[in-house]
Write a protein that holds these residues in place. Structure first.
Motif, PDB file in Angstrom:
ATOM      1  N   SER B 200      40.065  31.564  30.519  1.00  0.00           N
ATOM      2  CA  SER B 200      40.215  31.489  31.798  1.00  0.00           C
ATOM      3  C   SER B 200      39.939  29.813  32.125  1.00  0.00           C
ATOM      4  O   SER B 200      40.635  29.342  32.775  1.00  0.00           O
ATOM      5  CB  SER B 200      39.432  31.998  32.434  1.00  0.00           C
ATOM      6  N   PHE B 201      39.264  29.141  31.390  1.00  0.00           N
ATOM      7  CA  PHE B 201      38.999  27.576  31.461  1.00  0.00           C
ATOM      8  C   PHE B 201      40.613  26.985  31.094  1.00  0.00           C
ATOM      9  O   PHE B 201      40.756  26.095  31.809  1.00  0.00           O
ATOM     10  CB  PHE B 201      37.917  27.034  30.519  1.00  0.00           C
ATOM     11  N   GLU B 202      41.210  27.406  30.029  1.00  0.00           N
ATOM     12  CA  GLU B 202      42.435  27.070  29.517  1.00  0.00           C
ATOM     13  C   GLU B 202      43.585  27.184  30.617  1.00  0.00           C
ATOM     14  O   GLU B 202      44.044  26.284  31.037  1.00  0.00           O
ATOM     15  CB  GLU B 202      42.823  27.588  28.198  1.00  0.00           C
ATOM     16  N   MET B 203      43.245  28.469  31.046  1.00  0.00           N
ATOM     17  CA  MET B 203      44.353  28.736  32.343  1.00  0.00           C
ATOM     18  C   MET B 203      44.138  27.778  33.499  1.00  0.00           C
ATOM     19  O   MET B 203      45.133  27.497  34.041  1.00  0.00           O
ATOM     20  CB  MET B 203      44.082  30.227  32.728  1.00  0.00           C
ATOM     21  N   LEU B 204      42.894  27.444  33.663  1.00  0.00           N
ATOM     22  CA  LEU B 204      42.739  26.530  34.964  1.00  0.00           C
ATOM     23  C   LEU B 204      43.229  25.354  34.652  1.00  0.00           C
ATOM     24  O   LEU B 204      43.991  24.843  35.778  1.00  0.00           O
ATOM     25  CB  LEU B 204      41.266  26.602  35.403  1.00  0.00           C
ATOM     26  N   ARG B 205      42.951  24.853  33.499  1.00  0.00           N
ATOM     27  CA  ARG B 205      43.486  23.643  33.193  1.00  0.00           C
ATOM     28  C   ARG B 205      45.041  23.339  33.172  1.00  0.00           C
ATOM     29  O   ARG B 205      45.510  22.642  33.631  1.00  0.00           O
ATOM     30  CB  ARG B 205      43.180  23.223  31.634  1.00  0.00           C
ATOM     31  N   GLU B 206      45.471  24.669  32.714  1.00  0.00           N
ATOM     32  CA  GLU B 206      47.132  24.600  32.422  1.00  0.00           C
ATOM     33  C   GLU B 206      47.727  24.523  33.931  1.00  0.00           C
ATOM     34  O   GLU B 206      48.890  23.950  34.220  1.00  0.00           O
ATOM     35  CB  GLU B 206      47.438  25.908  31.879  1.00  0.00           C
ATOM     36  N   MET B 207      46.791  25.415  34.886  1.00  0.00           N
ATOM     37  CA  MET B 207      47.546  25.466  36.232  1.00  0.00           C
ATOM     38  C   MET B 207      47.333  24.089  36.975  1.00  0.00           C
ATOM     39  O   MET B 207      48.258  23.622  37.699  1.00  0.00           O
ATOM     40  CB  MET B 207      46.500  26.287  37.221  1.00  0.00           C
ATOM     41  N   GLU B 208      46.459  23.215  36.548  1.00  0.00           N
ATOM     42  CA  GLU B 208      45.946  22.148  37.224  1.00  0.00           C
ATOM     43  C   GLU B 208      47.137  21.089  36.748  1.00  0.00           C
ATOM     44  O   GLU B 208      47.670  20.396  37.375  1.00  0.00           O
ATOM     45  CB  GLU B 208      44.639  21.683  36.656  1.00  0.00           C
ATOM     46  N   ARG B 209      47.301  20.965  35.343  1.00  0.00           N
ATOM     47  CA  ARG B 209      48.575  20.414  34.736  1.00  0.00           C
ATOM     48  C   ARG B 209      49.939  20.314  35.492  1.00  0.00           C
ATOM     49  O   ARG B 209      50.611  19.722  35.672  1.00  0.00           O
ATOM     50  CB  ARG B 209      48.604  20.478  33.434  1.00  0.00           C
ATOM     51  N   TYR B 210      50.265  21.787  35.751  1.00  0.00           N
ATOM     52  CA  TYR B 210      51.414  22.371  36.124  1.00  0.00           C
ATOM     53  C   TYR B 210      51.524  21.707  37.398  1.00  0.00           C
ATOM     54  O   TYR B 210      52.669  21.454  37.850  1.00  0.00           O
ATOM     55  CB  TYR B 210      51.357  23.811  36.173  1.00  0.00           C
TER      56      TYR B 210
END
Lengths: 168, 213
Positions: B200-210
């Motif tokens: 879920s941390f990776e997911m949050l990062r990915e969304m932020e980058r996106y």
């Protein structure tokens, strides 16, 4: 009476847009058995959300949102649903022919490359290839249309590059 | 490869699906008669149970603190007070999770829903951090006041407590996504139940980058 009417209405909606469910599930689940479960989960969540469907949104937008949200959550194996007393084991959607038969080898390669994309990139590319407009994609994903435009251009470039290098 | 070729390839797939995909009406119908709650809302009862147990425990400690204010050992009293304060934050995190559960709607935009789900999972790590943070109180709440009469005993107690405080603070500040690939982190959070939290941390990062790129 109203529930029966709703159920019939729901089944008609699923039947009319079954391609959306199948294509989204197929993009996120390669394995046939898991895909069957995912299709079942998407259909179930669509049914649960059906009474709250807001007609200000296009039906396809609503369906894509649920199908993609369920698929990404399912893909992350985060769904912890209460066990149902009589789990369904039969398929809801069936392909009458083998998935790989009569399909261009280029398509198989394209699908393989799409499946290798990250979850959000995959959703974006799927919607783009489905012919959705940038504003509708933005609405489904919850990002700006200009962001969609930038991302689509970038991912298409990557796909083209990989496609060409694998073909040559 | 041109854009048009890409789209034409996809259309060929579309045509195949159009011609060959069928819905098994009886199986789809079965979906409409089963009684089941949504995947996300089924998590709510456990959170409500944790909030209830936490609140009852907190009330019990509150009564003890109130009743023993004038006569309990200060070590016991302050240790329990710290425990109660941290518990308030833990209950707060469970309330936050419950709010996220009730707000989650799968028919909302992908980023809105996935961000909520990722926050729901990642906040579990905050509970673990808070539980580590209050570990030192278990070394202090039973210290008798006469410890001051025994320098050796007091020194040993001090060393143990300071050690626990340092470890607890270090863990509280270092348990985060940045350290999730470290060996010590994997040792503490090994097991399948923690994988979705890390993911879920990776997911949050990915969304932020996106959203920023």
């Amino acid at each position: 009476m109203s529930l029966i009417r709703d159920a019939n209405q729901f089944l008609n909606v699923v039947d009319a847009h079954k391609g959306i469910i199948y294509k989204v599930a197929n993009a996120y689940c390669r394995d046939g058995e898991s895909r069957k479960d995912l299709i079942q989960e998407i259909t179930l969540q669509l049914w649960l959300a059906f009474p709250k469907y807001d007609q200000q949104f296009k039906l396809t937008t609503w369906m894509y949102r649920i199908a993609l949200n369920v698929s990404i959550s399912f893909f992350r194996k985060q769904i912890t649903r209460q066990k149902i007393s009589h789990p369904l084991t039969e398929e809801i959607l069936t392909m009458m022919t083998d998935e790989q038969s009569d399909v261009d080898s280029d398509f198989i390669l394209l699908h393989k490359l799409i499946r290798q994309l990250k979850e959000f990139d995959r959703a974006l590319m799927l919607l783009y290839l489905e012919g959705r407009s940038h504003s509708e994609i933005a609405d489904i994903l919850g990002i700006t249309a200009s962001n969609v435009s930038t991302k689509v251009g970038r991912i298409k470039g990557q796909l083209r590059e990989k496609f060409t290098s694998l073909k040559s | 490869m041109q854009d048009s070729e890409l789209i034409e390839l996809w259309r060929s797939y579309d045509r195949k699906i159009e011609e060959n995909l069928i819905m098994n009406k009886r199986n789809a119908e079965a979906i409409t008669i089963i009684k089941i709650r949504s995947a996300v809302s089924s998590m709510a009862p456990m959170k409500i149970l944790m909030i209830t147990i936490g609140t009852l425990w907190l009330s019990f400690i509150g009564v003890i603190l109130y009743r023993t204010y004038s006569n309990a050992s200060p070590f016991f009293w302050y240790s329990m007070a710290i425990h109660a304060s941290i518990l308030v934050f833990v209950i707060g995190v469970y309330v936050y999770q419950l709010v996220l559960i009730y707000q989650t709607d799968l028919s909302e935009a992908l980023f809105t829903t996935q961000r909520r789900l990722a926050r729901l999972k990642s906040s579990t790590l905050l509970i673990a951090r808070l539980m580590f943070l209050h570990a030192p109180i278990w070394t202090t709440f039973s210290i008798p006041e006469r410890i001051f009469e025994h320098p050796v005993w007091m020194t040993i107690q001090l060393v143990v407590t300071v050690f626990f405080v340092i470890v607890a603070l270090w863990l509280f500040f270092n348990i985060n996504y940045e350290n999730s690939n470290k060996k010590w982190f994997a040792f503490i959070f090994r097991g399948n139940q923690w994988d979705p939290v890390i993911r879920s941390f990776e997911m949050l990062r990915e969304m932020e980058r996106y959203e920023t790129n």
